[in-house]
Design a protein around this motif. Structure first.
Motif, short mmCIF file in Angstrom:
data_model
loop_
_atom_site.label_atom_id
_atom_site.label_comp_id
_atom_site.label_asym_id
_atom_site.label_seq_id
_atom_site.Cartn_x
_atom_site.Cartn_y
_atom_site.Cartn_z
N HIS A 267 0.84 -1.20 0.00
CA HIS A 267 0.00 0.00 0.00
C HIS A 267 0.87 1.25 0.00
O HIS A 267 2.07 1.19 0.31
CB HIS A 267 -0.93 0.00 1.23
N PRO A 268 0.29 2.42 -0.35
CA PRO A 268 1.09 3.64 -0.47
C PRO A 268 1.43 4.31 0.85
O PRO A 268 2.28 5.20 0.89
CB PRO A 268 0.21 4.56 -1.32
N GLY A 269 0.79 3.95 1.96
CA GLY A 269 1.07 4.59 3.23
C GLY A 269 2.48 4.30 3.72
O GLY A 269 3.05 3.24 3.43
N GLN A 270 3.03 5.24 4.48
CA GLN A 270 4.38 5.05 5.01
C GLN A 270 4.37 4.21 6.27
O GLN A 270 5.37 3.65 6.67
CB GLN A 270 5.01 6.41 5.31
N THR A 271 3.21 4.16 6.92
CA THR A 271 3.07 3.33 8.11
C THR A 271 2.10 2.19 7.79
O THR A 271 1.44 2.21 6.76
CB THR A 271 2.54 4.15 9.29
N ALA A 272 2.06 1.21 8.66
CA ALA A 272 1.28 0.02 8.38
C ALA A 272 -0.20 0.33 8.25
O ALA A 272 -0.74 1.20 8.92
CB ALA A 272 1.49 -1.01 9.49
N SER A 273 -0.85 -0.39 7.35
CA SER A 273 -2.28 -0.19 7.12
C SER A 273 -2.91 -1.56 6.90
O SER A 273 -2.43 -2.36 6.10
CB SER A 273 -2.48 0.69 5.89
N ALA A 274 -3.96 -1.83 7.64
CA ALA A 274 -4.62 -3.13 7.52
C ALA A 274 -5.40 -3.19 6.20
O ALA A 274 -5.93 -2.17 5.74
CB ALA A 274 -5.57 -3.34 8.69
N PRO A 275 -5.48 -4.36 5.57
CA PRO A 275 -6.28 -4.50 4.35
C PRO A 275 -7.74 -4.14 4.63
O PRO A 275 -8.26 -4.45 5.70
CB PRO A 275 -6.14 -5.99 4.00
N ASP A 276 -8.40 -3.47 3.68
CA ASP A 276 -9.78 -3.09 3.90
C ASP A 276 -10.71 -4.27 3.67
O ASP A 276 -10.29 -5.36 3.26
CB ASP A 276 -10.16 -1.89 3.03
N SER A 277 -11.99 -4.05 3.92
CA SER A 277 -12.97 -5.14 3.88
C SER A 277 -13.10 -5.77 2.51
O SER A 277 -13.37 -6.96 2.38
CB SER A 277 -14.34 -4.62 4.35
N CYS A 278 -12.88 -4.97 1.47
CA CYS A 278 -12.98 -5.50 0.10
C CYS A 278 -11.92 -6.59 -0.12
O CYS A 278 -12.19 -7.62 -0.76
CB CYS A 278 -12.80 -4.36 -0.90
N ILE A 279 -10.73 -6.39 0.42
CA ILE A 279 -9.64 -7.36 0.24
C ILE A 279 -9.83 -8.57 1.15
O ILE A 279 -9.67 -9.71 0.71
CB ILE A 279 -8.29 -6.67 0.53
N THR A 280 -10.20 -8.35 2.40
CA THR A 280 -10.40 -9.48 3.32
C THR A 280 -11.57 -10.35 2.89
O THR A 280 -11.57 -11.56 3.11
CB THR A 280 -10.63 -8.97 4.76
N ALA A 281 -12.58 -9.74 2.25
CA ALA A 281 -13.71 -10.54 1.74
C ALA A 281 -13.28 -11.42 0.57
O ALA A 281 -13.80 -12.52 0.38
CB ALA A 281 -14.84 -9.60 1.31
N LYS A 282 -12.32 -10.94 -0.20
CA LYS A 282 -11.81 -11.72 -1.34
C LYS A 282 -11.01 -12.92 -0.86
O LYS A 282 -11.01 -13.99 -1.50
CB LYS A 282 -10.94 -10.81 -2.22
N PHE A 283 -10.31 -12.75 0.28
CA PHE A 283 -9.47 -13.83 0.80
C PHE A 283 -9.86 -14.13 2.25
O PHE A 283 -9.13 -13.80 3.18
CB PHE A 283 -7.99 -13.43 0.74
N PRO A 284 -11.03 -14.75 2.47
CA PRO A 284 -11.46 -15.02 3.86
C PRO A 284 -10.52 -16.00 4.56
O PRO A 284 -10.10 -17.00 3.98
CB PRO A 284 -12.86 -15.65 3.66
N GLY A 285 -10.16 -15.66 5.78
CA GLY A 285 -9.31 -16.53 6.58
C GLY A 285 -7.83 -16.47 6.24
O GLY A 285 -7.03 -17.18 6.85
N ALA A 286 -7.45 -15.61 5.29
CA ALA A 286 -6.04 -15.53 4.89
C ALA A 286 -5.23 -14.73 5.90
O ALA A 286 -5.76 -13.91 6.64
CB ALA A 286 -5.94 -14.89 3.51
N SER A 287 -3.93 -14.99 5.93
CA SER A 287 -3.02 -14.17 6.74
C SER A 287 -2.34 -13.16 5.82
O SER A 287 -1.97 -13.49 4.69
CB SER A 287 -1.97 -15.05 7.42
#
Length: 560
Positions: free
Chosen positions: A7-27
């Protein structure tokens, strides 16, 4: 399933819901600092390790041709099974297929040719505009306040379509000031701006997903000029107000052709700024300066955010009588004492400590190095002093690392920046913290965090003396003691020792000593905060800002 999220942020950013929904249960493993600089892409590519089932790259909009080409080359042979692009603000992620690279390569020469044609057309357009504007630059308009108080707020800059930021906040504040002063603004823009309500007339941009950077801006300004002219001709406003932007001369052209006064809001000389604070190439910087020169010749009034900027605008060629000083402002109802700070102090366990805060987007010109030095110098001898850092930006991660290296305990608020802190496992992370970091938070939460502080800091130094930081007026509205450097607009706004403490610009030691003085003197903090809010209510509301604008048109002396 293991996913690499870039991601473009300089600090850590959690994946948003659109990404977590695409990969349920993923690390997920996250990596920040993504940009479309070829050098940075190559560095990120070399540092990527195999072992991921998929990689997702988050990009700011729009995904134009050149971005897609660079991403496709970046993904070529990438050590992951599936590749996706996530465009910020959209509801889906885009799969990247290897065969997509073929048509992108085939399109390269046509897109380059089209870009060259736009640049050539822009050169002809600016030359014609320069000649046309020169004939009417000394035109006079009536100085009597109109009975029909309508205006057009012209927003031809595509950058204003990005997510809520300082410039958007300024547009929102200025519009609210006009409305409170009895004016009826109509916004003409390429789209609805994040968080900015009002009556819109939308002129969508052309080829934004094909052309890149300044080229698409130049094309849009040409289209915008002629379409907005037809809209404004029907509205018949008393005046036009425009925020100065790169490659934007639509306002001066429309003003010249329709005989309507233009007030140009200037926050910087963009030709100079593009060379000082960005990596804009020589050709694009030439065009930025060319467009700006036409604006300086053709606008009826210039709203300069500071006295220093007024001097610079006049030195760049504007007529002195046309340039008036109009500092930024703040919303005193939104930013005020008692708007939620106590809850944050309880949440962080600092009810009985003195909190010094900084709010900003952590760019180099915000004085982040001086902020870090002040923290390192004051914490060891002041156990009751804590810091709250509000916001996110490119210099936040280096600042936090510098604090870790100095042995200072830092804690993320509400689990923000988790990845950043996990990389510093040897540090005393979060144990008896002296510094709290929020990361990116919604704009609506900022007032409560400012209210949680006892002291508010603004170590903006040399090179930005022309600026008028909105944060300063939000600090004043919050009714807290303010500590800043001398120079620039700070000397115009504050009386040292009465409504703020100011120290020598770009000197860390006096700044740290003044901070210790404030931390030890509750009565001084209270007096400074009270005086600052009182001054803000009299001079620096958005309504006062709007009245200075209309006063420049409908009174004899626009320099007051």
């Amino acid at each position: 399933m293991k996913i690499l999220y870039i991601h473009p942020g300089q600090t850590a950013s959690a994946p948003d819901s659109c990404i977590t929904a695409k990969f349920p249960g993923a690390s997920f493993q996250t990596a920040g600092g993504f940009s479309f600089s070829p050098a940075k892409l190559l560095k990120l590519r070399k540092s990527s390790k195999p072992g991921f089932d998929a990689v997702v790259v988050k990009s700011t909009p729009p995904l134009n041709y050149f971005k897609e080409l660079l991403l496709s080359l970046f993904f070529l042979g990438f050590p992951a099974g599936e590749k996706y692009i996530r465009i910020e603000g959209e509801d889906s992620i885009i799969p990247v297929k290897p065969f997509r690279l073929i048509p992108l390569i085939l399109m390269f020469l046509p897109v380059v040719f089209l870009s060259a044609c736009v640049a050539a057309a822009a050169l002809v357009y600016t030359c014609a505009a320069s000649v046309g504007v020169s004939f009417v630059k000394n035109r006079k308009f009536q100085s009597v306040m109109p009975t029909e108080k309508s205006l057009v707020f012209l927003c031809p800059s595509l950058q204003l379509l990005e997510t809520f930021r300082g410039s958007t906040s300024h547009v929102k504040g200025t519009l609210s000031g006009f409305v409170k002063s009895g004016w009826k603004p109509v916004i003409i823009s390429p789209g609805k701006m994040d968080g900015v309500e009002g009556e819109y007339r939308i002129i969508p941009p052309l080829f934004r997903n094909l052309l890149t950077g300044g080229i698409v801006d130049m094309l849009f300004d040409m289209v915008f000029t002629f379409r907005a002219m037809g809209i404004i001709k029907k509205i018949k406003p008393a005046f036009i107000y425009q925020r100065h932007g790169r490659y934007c001369i639509s306002g001066v052209i429309i003003s010249a052709f329709l005989g309507i006064p233009l007030v140009l809001e200037m926050n910087a000389l963009l030709g100079w700024e593009s060379g000082r604070w960005s990596n804009t190439g020589g050709l694009l910087r030439f065009f930025i300066s060319l467009y700006e020169k036409i604006c300086l010749s053709g606008a009826y009034r210039f709203s300069a955010i500071s006295g220093k900027l007024r001097e610079d605008i006049i030195a760049a060629g504007a007529v002195p009588e046309k340039v008036f000083i109009n500092p930024n402002g703040a919303d005193a109802q939104k930013f005020r004492p008692g708007c939620g700070g106590d809850e944050i102090r309880r949440e962080t366990g600092i009810e009985n400590r003195v909190a010094a805060g900084f709010s900003g987007s952590f760019y180099p010109w915000h004085g982040v190095d001086f902020l870090a030095d002040a923290i390192i110098k004051t914490i060891p001898a002041n156990s009751q002093l804590v810091f709250i850092l509000i916001g996110e930006g490119p210099e936040l991660a280096p600042l936090v690392k510098k604090l870790f290296d100095a042995g200072i305990s830092v804690k993320p608020i509400r689990n923000a920046l988790k990845e950043l802190f996990s990389r510093n496992e040897d540090s005393e992370v979060g144990k008896n913290p002296s510094v709290f970091v929020t990361g990116k938070i919604p704009p609506g939460e900022v007032p409560a965090f400012l209210d949680a502080c006892d002291i508010l800091l603004s170590p903006i130094g040399k090179g930005k003396e022309y600026s008028s930081p909105i944060k300063i007026f939000e600090y004043m509205a919050a009714g807290k003691a303010i500590l800043c450097f001398e120079g620039g607009q700070m000397n115009d706004v504050f009386v040292n020792g009465k409504d703020a403490l100011m120290t020598a610009i770009d000197e860390s030691a006096p700044f740290a000593r003044a901070l210790e003085k404030l931390a030890a003197d509750e009565k001084l903090r209270s007096e400074l905060g009270k005086n600052a809010r009182e001054k803000m209510l009299k001079q620096y509301t958005w309504q006062a800002n709007a009245q200075r604008i209309t006063g420049s048109l409908y009174q004899e002396s626009p320099t007051r």
